[in-house]
Scaffold this active site. Structure first.
Site, short mmCIF file in Angstrom:
data_model
loop_
_atom_site.label_atom_id
_atom_site.label_comp_id
_atom_site.label_asym_id
_atom_site.label_seq_id
_atom_site.Cartn_x
_atom_site.Cartn_y
_atom_site.Cartn_z
N CYS A 66 -1.72 -62.93 -1.36
CA CYS A 66 -0.38 -63.49 -1.55
C CYS A 66 -0.43 -64.89 -2.14
O CYS A 66 -1.46 -65.53 -2.19
CB CYS A 66 0.34 -63.55 -0.21
SG CYS A 66 0.64 -61.93 0.53
N HIS B 209 5.35 -66.28 -0.15
CA HIS B 209 5.86 -66.64 1.18
C HIS B 209 5.49 -68.07 1.55
O HIS B 209 4.71 -68.73 0.87
CB HIS B 209 5.33 -65.66 2.23
CG HIS B 209 3.84 -65.67 2.37
ND1 HIS B 209 3.16 -66.64 3.08
CD2 HIS B 209 2.89 -64.84 1.87
CE1 HIS B 209 1.86 -66.39 3.04
NE2 HIS B 209 1.66 -65.31 2.30
#
Length: 190
Positions: free
Chosen positions: A166, A150
């Site tokens: 992440c 992301h």
């Protein structure tokens, strides 16, 4: 007599002084830890060969290298290869390694902290899309629950151990990668 303006002299001198640095930056040398053992926030990434990670490119392939803090992308036909600087998980315990794939993509993602995140920081709350959202402007969801690639609005995180698992990219980079990456693209975290 031709007069050489001072600003032209300064610009030419500056260009001459910085040319060697620019040429060195254009190379892609191995990433070297500094003498004190601390890795600096640099963009000197080592090129990867997709064959070291996958049997074929399939629809597309991504390698998230948590050591060099870089994401490598190859298009399905191999004609497009790109490298992006990333943020990576804060600790080895938060770092998952192995193979997964992109299963969903979303522009303007919302964010809900996981129970383990809330355990570490009880002040964390759900965040709708927007400038305070830790997922930035775009998110690609992986087949592993709670692991994403992301964007981030906090550009200080890129190049650092700063995530809860992440892989984060600058918003302009995730927007570009998002457009290039099809659902089903294979991903490897190393």
């Amino acid at each position: 007599m031709t007069r050489f303006p001072r600003r032209h002299f300064l610009a030419a001198t500056g260009a001459a002084l910085f040319t060697p640095a620019i040429l060195r930056a254009a190379e892609t040398p191995e990433i070297r830890p500094e003498a004190d053992g601390v890795r600096r926030n640099t963009s000197s990434f080592r090129r990867q060969d997709w064959r070291e990670h996958f049997d074929s490119l399939g629809k597309a392939a991504i390698v998230a290298d948590t050591t060099s803090r870089a994401l490598h992308f190859w298009s399905g036909d191999g004609a497009d290869y790109r490298i992006y600087p990333t943020s990576v998980p804060m600790t080895d315990e938060l770092t998952k390694r192995g193979y997964t794939e992109v299963v969903r993509k979303k522009v303007g993602p919302d964010w809900t902290p996981t129970p383990s995140m809330i355990e570490r920081n009880p002040e964390l709350k759900y965040m709708p899309p927007g400038p305070d959202n830790p997922l930035g402007t775009h998110a690609m969801y992986l087949s592993w629950p709670a692991y994403l690639i992301h964007g981030t609005h906090d550009t200080r995180k890129i190049g650092r151990r700063s995530s809860d698992g992440c892989i984060g990219l600058y918003n302009f980079a995730i927007e570009e990668l998002f457009a290039l990456t099809p659902i089903g693209a294979q991903v490897r975290f190393i």
